[in-house]
Every structure is written in structure tokens, then in C-alpha cells.
Scaffold this motif. Structure first.
Motif, short mmCIF file in Angstrom:
data_model
loop_
_atom_site.label_atom_id
_atom_site.label_comp_id
_atom_site.label_asym_id
_atom_site.label_seq_id
_atom_site.Cartn_x
_atom_site.Cartn_y
_atom_site.Cartn_z
N TRP A 1 0.78 -1.25 -0.05
CA TRP A 1 0.14 -0.04 0.07
C TRP A 1 0.87 1.11 -0.13
CZ3 TRP A 1 -0.17 -3.44 4.07
CH2 TRP A 1 0.56 -3.31 5.24
N HIS A 2 0.35 2.43 -0.43
CA HIS A 2 0.82 3.67 -0.47
C HIS A 2 2.25 3.62 -1.11
CE1 HIS A 2 -2.59 4.90 2.19
NE2 HIS A 2 -1.99 6.07 2.29
N CYS B 1 2.06 11.15 -2.15
CA CYS B 1 1.43 11.72 -1.01
C CYS B 1 1.79 13.25 -1.36
CB CYS B 1 1.40 11.28 0.39
SG CYS B 1 0.93 9.86 0.48
N GLN C 1 -9.36 9.14 -3.65
CA GLN C 1 -8.86 8.24 -2.88
C GLN C 1 -9.81 7.01 -3.05
OE1 GLN C 1 -9.02 9.43 1.50
NE2 GLN C 1 -8.27 7.73 2.08
N THR C 2 -11.02 7.03 -2.85
CA THR C 2 -12.03 5.97 -2.53
C THR C 2 -12.72 5.76 -4.19
OG1 THR C 2 -13.94 7.57 -2.39
CG2 THR C 2 -12.20 6.87 -0.51
N THR D 1 -3.28 11.12 -5.38
CA THR D 1 -4.14 10.26 -5.62
C THR D 1 -3.41 9.03 -6.16
OG1 THR D 1 -5.68 11.53 -6.78
CG2 THR D 1 -5.44 9.58 -7.92
N TYR E 1 -3.48 5.45 -3.85
CA TYR E 1 -4.82 4.77 -3.55
C TYR E 1 -5.27 4.10 -4.80
CZ TYR E 1 -4.70 8.27 0.06
OH TYR E 1 -4.37 8.85 1.09
#
Length: 480
Positions: free
Chosen positions: A209-210, A321, A429-430, A454, A457
Motif C-alpha cells: 500500500w501507499h 502523497c 482516494q476512494t 491520488t 490509492y
């Protein structure tokens, strides 16, 4: 000889009641979900790690979170007894022993002398000098500020500009320095398996992740060497903690919560950050490791100042980020700084960025904004960037659209449709963020989206792949 700070400090815990602790570790939990601490204690309490050093760190983390000074000192003795062959592990073990010596009633001078010798053996000559000075109570840190030099000239008669032309070319064998958190280790997500040995790590052991996910993409695109940048030093100056530059001058603010981590060790006004997070903690270890690309979080002004100083030295930086990209618009330095940009393979090498999209100087940009604080504050990244861009291009037509929660990109695309605008800037993000943006991009090949904060994610990063000619990133160096 001046001591660092004016207070005699306890162990990283509030172990000695008569002394003020150097940092408020319990304060970290005030900003976490209500059950997070309880869950962490349960998970780490039930876990055992085969590696004795990693298991000792697990137990020490538990002791810090519980504020159990006796347990912490018992673990400290356990770490001191371990025989470490790897120079990086040997250094870290001795650093932990040194930073916790005073609170456990041990010989602080001898402990820091040992840490100094181990730092020298590990090739960390600056840290070696710092630890020797700490042992002798003569450490006098040097502080300075970094000013980002900027220049962005809009030629007379300009009718358009391009975002996304900036790129980082990553050749095979490139040494890539990375923050520890969210790449090889993530203590709050119960990931402590990295062995902390010197050298690069296998891409298959990166977190998914990230920054870890994007490093995996980079490694899939080109055979790079990923070097975790751990063990950063920070010093308190006034009410701020500052990370060091390549010369050991403390410049870049590191947020309090990173110092409050139970894996960060503090003695007097000096902190050892094991789980590094953010470029503000990475400059000195990056330059020491000789990396040519640094990957880390870029969500504060201090992190952007650090990225700029890396770029001045010719070191590139990639920060998926990128809430504070606006701080470096028009920066002047030979290194390349990129925020939430995609990565791809090209031949035997990788390319980060290189998504040029043209915009008319007089067209309308519909830009997402967020006016609150807390975990949703990253939704103001588009507005931050465009306000910085507008300082150089005052004629820009910008329509700011505030959101109050995640999943409200509908407000942005509906406003764009109402205005007949073909350009938006948004954070995705979602899945709820992504759906409306995807539909709007698919509705017309004239529609273009600048995506900020963005790339970390999956829902947002997918849009770069689905719409390669319609999506780009917040380029710090627009071209005219």
C-alpha cells in the motif's frame, strides 16, 4: 560544555516520575481511532517473532505503549546481550541501548560511546561524531532554514501551457532510498518483519500500500535497488523537531506524531527515528546512502524544503502523497521533484511522470477544495496547488468547489458540466471518488483531470492507466 536541552529526561517512557519525559508518547493515541491502542496491544501481545532482535523490538514497543518502565528496561538488557553480525543491526541495537540508558540507570556515556563506534563501523561517520559528542555532553547542534528558490516566467502572448511534462528516468541498478514506514515496515499496521540489515531489500518484501505499492510498480518497471532509510536523527529546536541535511545541519520540521511513535527513541532533545516517514527525515540518510532517487511522503512544508535541498544536490524525489506540491511550483534545482505521478516501463528503464497535457491559458479549471482539518484535509491538495500556480499566472480562471467528506467528487464534475469546463483538479482516494471522475472523463476526450494525492490509492491510481491521454499530475514545473 552545553547539554542538549535544559531538562534531565527520563527513558522514552515516563519512567522516572521525578523527571519530565522528553516526549509525550501517550499523546499519539489522542488522534487515533478509539479502539486502535487496545487492538494494537492485543495483536502484538499475542504475536511472537522468530528473529530475536525483531521480537525484542516488539516487546519494547508494547512496554512503551503500556508505559511500563520496568518491562522496557528488561527488554533493553535483552537487546544489549544480542550478538549482531550485520553492521546496521548492530548499530540500531546499540542506539536503542544508548537512548534508553539514562532512564534504566545504566551508563549513558559508555552506551553512546559504543553507539559511536558502531556508527563508524557502519559507515555513518556523522552519527558517530554526534554520539561521541552526546557521550561527552558537548553536542551543540547547528540550525538553519531552507528557502525554496522559485522562478516561473510566463512569456508574453502565451495562449497555453503544459502540465505533466516533468519526468524522472530511472535506469537499471538505480539506488532508490525510501522511507521505512509504509514500504518495508509499518508498526501501526502490525508489520515489523523487515530484518533491518544493511543494503537493499527484495521488491517482493515491500508492503502493498501507499509508497510501498508504488515502489513495487517501480521495481516491476526496472531492476532497481531499494534502500530503506532508517535511523534518522532529529533535534528539538524551540517547539519543533527538525531533521538534518547532508552536512548535519538541522533544517526540516518533523511533525510531533512521528516523535511520539513508540518506536522513536528520545534522549534529552535528540530523537532517533526508526520508522522514518516523510522526506524531512530522509535527507541526511539519503545522502549518506548515496541514492539518486528518494521516495517518501510530501505532505508538509518541511518535507518540501527537504525535497528541494535534495534536488539542489541533483537527487530526484518522488512523493505520491503530494498535498504540498504548491510549495515547490517553479523551484530552481537540477534534481526532479514529482508528486502524485504514475510510473511505467520503457525499454529497460522506468519513467515516473511524463504525462504532458495541454491546457488553454484562458480556460476554466474546476478545482476541489476542503476547508477543515483532520484526516480529510488532504482533499485540499488541488486547491493548494492551483493557488500557488495562480500566483505565477494571475489570469487563470479557477472555480473552487469545496467538499466536506470523501466521495464527493460529484460536486466537482457537476460544476464543471454546469460551466462547460473541460479541466478539473481533484483528489481520488476512494471508489466513490473515482466513479464520477471516471464517468466524466469517459464522456468526452476533451475532458482532462489533474490528479493530486491520488497515486497512493488503488481507486485513484487506476485512472492514470484507464485515461492515459486525459489524466496528469500537479507538475511543479509547467511549460509554456
Amino acid at each position: 560544555m552545553r547539554r542538549v536541552g535544559s531538562v534531565l529526561f527520563a527513558i522514552v517512557l515516563a519512567g522516572c516520575a521525578a523527571r519530565k519525559p522528553p516526549v509525550c508518547h501517550p499523546c499519539f493515541w489522542e488522534y487515533q481511532p478509539a479502539d486502535q491502542k487496545k487492538e494494537l496491544l492485543e495483536v502484538y501481545g499475542d504475536r511472537h517473532m522468530d528473529d530475536p532482535f525483531l521480537d525484542a523490538q516488539r516487546k519494547l514497543l508494547l512496554a512503551v505503549v503500556k508505559q511500563d518502565a520496568k518491562a522496557a528496561c528488561d527488554v533493553r538488557e535483552e537487546i544489549e546481550r544480542l550478538d549482531q553480525a550485520d553492521p546496521a543491526r548492530k548499530l540500531l541495537a546499540s542506539e536503542i541501548v544508548a537512548f534508553t540508558a539514562e532512564g534504566c540507570g545504566a551508563d549513558t556515556k559508555a552506551a553512546f560511546q559504543t553507539a559511536s563506534a558502531n556508527a563508524r563501523a557502519a559507515g555513518a561517520s556523522w552519527k558517530s561524531r554526534v554520539y561521541l559528542a552526546l557521550a561527552e555532553h558537548r553536542f551543540e547542534p547547528e540550525f538553519a532554514e531552507t528557502t525554496i528558490a522559485k522562478k516561473l516566467v510566463v512569456p508574453p502572448g502565451t495562449t497555453s501551457f503544459v502540465l505533466g511534462a516533468s519526468r524522472i528516468v530511472v535506469q537499471p541498478g538505480t539506488r532508490v532510498g525510501a522511507q521505512v514506514e509504509r514500504t518495508v515496515r509499518d508498526w501501526l499496521s502490525y508489520q515489523l518483519a523487515w530484518d533491518e540489515k544493511a543494503g537493499d531489500v527484495d521488491a517482493g518484501k515491500l508492503l502493498t500500500w501507499h509508497e510501498g505499492a508504488r515502489l513495487r510498480d517501480l521495481a516491476a518497471a526496472a531492476p532497481v535497488k531499494i534502500v530503506p532509510l532508517t535511523g534518522a536523527l532529529a533535534v528539538k529546536h524551540g517547539d519543533k523537531w527538525l531533521g538534518a541535511d547532508a552536512n548535519g545541519v538541522f533544517r526540516y520540521e518533523i511533525l510531533d506524531d512521528k516523535i511520539q511513535y513508540p518506536t522513536t527513541f528520545v534522549w534529552h532533545d535528540v530523537a532517533l527515528i526508526v520508522d522514518t516517514h516523510g522526506i524531512s527525515a530522509l535527507v541526511e540518510p539519503a545522502r549518506r546512502a548515496g541514492v539518486s532517487l528518494v521516495v517518501g511522503c510530501g505532505d508538509t512544508t518541511g518535507k518540501m524544503q527537504a525535497a528541494y535541498d535534495l534536488a539542489r544536490a541533483g537527487v530526484d524525489a518522488w512523493f505520491p502523497c503530494d498535498r504540498f506540491t504548491g510549495d515547490i511550483v517553479g523551484y530552481e534545482a537540477p534534481g526532479v521533484l514529482l508528486g502524485s505521478a504514475p510510473v511505467r516501463a520503457e525499454g529497460d528503464h522506468a519513467i515516473i511522470g511524463d504525462r504532458p497535457i495541454r491546457f488553454a491559458i484562458d480556460e476554466t479549471f474546476v478545482v476541489e477544495d476542503f476547508e477543515g482539518r483532520g484526516p480529510l484535509r488532504y482533499y485540499d491538495a488541488p486547491a493548494r496547488y492551483f493557488r500557488a500556480l495562480a500566483a505565477f499566472i494571475p489570469s487563470l480562471k479557477i472555480e473552487y468547489v469545496p467538499v466536506e467528506d470523501a466521495g464527493q467528487s460529484t460536486r466537482v464534475v457537476e460544476r464543471a458540466s454546469a460551466l462547460g469546463a473541460d479541466a478539473i483538479a481533484v483528489r481520488v482516494q476512494t471508489d466513490e471518488d473515482a466513479g464520477p471522475v471516471r464517468e466524466w472523463l469517459a464522456a468526452s476526450d476533451k475532458h482532462r483531470a489533474i490528479l493530486l494525492h491520488t497515486a497512493p490509492y488503488p481507486a485513484g491510481y487506476a485512472l492514470f492507466g484507464e485515461f492515459p491521454s486525459q489524466t496528469t499530475f500537479a507538475d511543479p514545473k509547467p511549460t509554456f
